[in-house]
Scaffold this motif. Sequence first.
Motif, PDB file in Angstrom:
ATOM      1  N   SER A  58       3.820   0.047   2.943  1.00 43.08           N
ATOM      2  CA  SER A  58       3.435  -1.008   3.642  1.00 43.08           C
ATOM      3  C   SER A  58       3.671  -2.308   3.091  1.00 43.08           C
ATOM      4  CB  SER A  58       3.154   0.357   4.506  1.00 43.08           C
ATOM      5  OG  SER A  58       3.146   1.450   5.049  1.00 43.08           O
ATOM      6  N   ASP A  98       2.526   5.311   0.574  1.00 40.02           N
ATOM      7  CA  ASP A  98       2.028   5.587   2.260  1.00 40.02           C
ATOM      8  C   ASP A  98       1.033   6.847   1.392  1.00 40.02           C
ATOM      9  OD1 ASP A  98       2.651   3.499   3.972  1.00 40.02           O
ATOM     10  OD2 ASP A  98       4.960   4.259   3.707  1.00 40.02           O
ATOM     11  N   ASP A 106       0.764  -0.916  -0.041  1.00 42.12           N
ATOM     12  CA  ASP A 106       0.087   0.217  -0.380  1.00 42.12           C
ATOM     13  C   ASP A 106       1.196   1.358   0.077  1.00 42.12           C
ATOM     14  OD1 ASP A 106      -1.928   1.815   0.942  1.00 42.12           O
ATOM     15  OD2 ASP A 106      -3.602   0.202   0.887  1.00 42.12           O
ATOM     16  N   GLU A 122      -3.641   0.164  -3.593  1.00 40.24           N
ATOM     17  CA  GLU A 122      -3.083  -1.159  -3.073  1.00 40.24           C
ATOM     18  C   GLU A 122      -2.545  -2.063  -4.174  1.00 40.24           C
ATOM     19  OE1 GLU A 122      -4.862  -4.447   0.795  1.00 40.24           O
ATOM     20  OE2 GLU A 122      -6.147  -2.486  -0.471  1.00 40.24           O
ATOM     21  N   TYR A 158      -2.086  -3.567   7.710  1.00 41.90           N
ATOM     22  CA  TYR A 158      -2.539  -2.958   8.404  1.00 41.90           C
ATOM     23  C   TYR A 158      -1.437  -2.105   9.516  1.00 41.90           C
ATOM     24  CZ  TYR A 158      -6.385  -1.394   5.476  1.00 41.90           C
ATOM     25  OH  TYR A 158      -7.424  -1.469   4.734  1.00 41.90           O
ATOM     26  N   ARG A 173       4.709   3.409   9.122  1.00 44.09           N
ATOM     27  CA  ARG A 173       4.478   2.894   7.647  1.00 44.09           C
ATOM     28  C   ARG A 173       6.215   2.683   6.990  1.00 44.09           C
ATOM     29  NH1 ARG A 173      -0.137   6.274   7.921  1.00 44.09           N
ATOM     30  NH2 ARG A 173      -1.990   5.289   6.983  1.00 44.09           N
ATOM     31  N   LYS A 184       0.868  -0.230   8.171  1.00 43.73           N
ATOM     32  CA  LYS A 184       0.232   1.133   8.524  1.00 43.73           C
ATOM     33  C   LYS A 184       0.779   1.649   9.575  1.00 43.73           C
ATOM     34  CE  LYS A 184      -2.308   1.957   5.255  1.00 43.73           C
ATOM     35  NZ  LYS A 184      -2.236   2.562   4.212  1.00 43.73           N
TER      36      LYS A 184
END
Length: 373
Positions: free
Chosen positions: A334, A250, A248, A293, A360, A367, A363
């Motif tokens: 991340s 950041d 993902d 993502e 998650y 991150r 993150k």
Amino acid sequence: MSNAEVPREPQTFALWREAQDTRVRTRLGGIYYLLAWLLTWLFSDTPTELLAWGFTGAVFFALMFALRLLHRLPAKETPQALCTWLDRHWALVLLTALAWGLVHAWALSDPAFASSRLIATLSTVAFSTALAFNFSMRKGRAIAALLLLYLPGLLALALAWREQHAILITLAFFLSYLLLALKRSHREYHNTLTLELELREQQQSLEQLSRTDSLTQLGNRYQFNNLFPVLVANAQRQSESMSLVLLDIDFFKRVNDEHGHACGDACLSAFAERMRQVFRRGSDALLRLGGEEFGVLMPNTSLEQACLLAESFRQALAQHGFTVQDNSLPLTASLGVGCFDPQRDDNAEAFFKRVDDALYKAKGTGRNRLVQT
């Protein structure tokens, strides 16, 4: 056969289609050679005197018919296997045509077949017509089969020119018509095949579009949803490792807000290209799961191997970022990484949730980091 089992490569598909058509069109044709011989023999003037020849002919044509039925298509539908099958099947067709051509010549020249001579001639006309219109896939071989059916009989008629010249001329004219019809049928068959190939290519292109993210040219969520459970099931069945990397970008919203959506799209494309440079093995499946993502499916890959590649990607991205539309973007990502474990994951959904939770966690803990699970 389902669409998934049909060969996708055009040359292989063309051979597969020809083999399918050849088998279907020759499956029951052999029985009529047997029936034609039985009628020609049994309605001859002296069937009992021809008893040995009658049974010999019946056995031969029955054998040709059985060999056609038993000659099944190859299990491995490679071009070489399909070509070999077609060569052998055409050998049966040509051998049967030659045998009947000799039977026809015999019936025309032997007085013992005076009563059934017309049966043999009409059978020759029927067989040759079927060949011209149904077996035009290979024009050269079909012409050879027609000549094998006709030439022995035409030679026998030529030897009795005075009595048989009318039939000889009629059959010769009909043969010329069949050769013209064969040429047209061959052209129409291959035009149809070309159209089918074009339609399949369009269908595959549409299918590819439906599975591909238009911006990054990576697989999309639809492809992930179809591919991920299959790879997990294969890994579980074969006791092999199967890793998943979720990425993902950041603070990607800042890129869109500060530089505009065009720059954001260019950034996503550059991110996808960087993924191709790192996760470049042929077995890796790279996908955009939505927004910023991304995911990488890595069959036959241990957790350690997946983490090594994923960490090298993260570090290179953090060090160099991107230069997009004259904008220097110091991007980071991340990552969550996991390997399927039957002891921890009841199914593909549970495996995905475990890796997604790791993403998650990365993150949520600052991150620009990788969390493995």
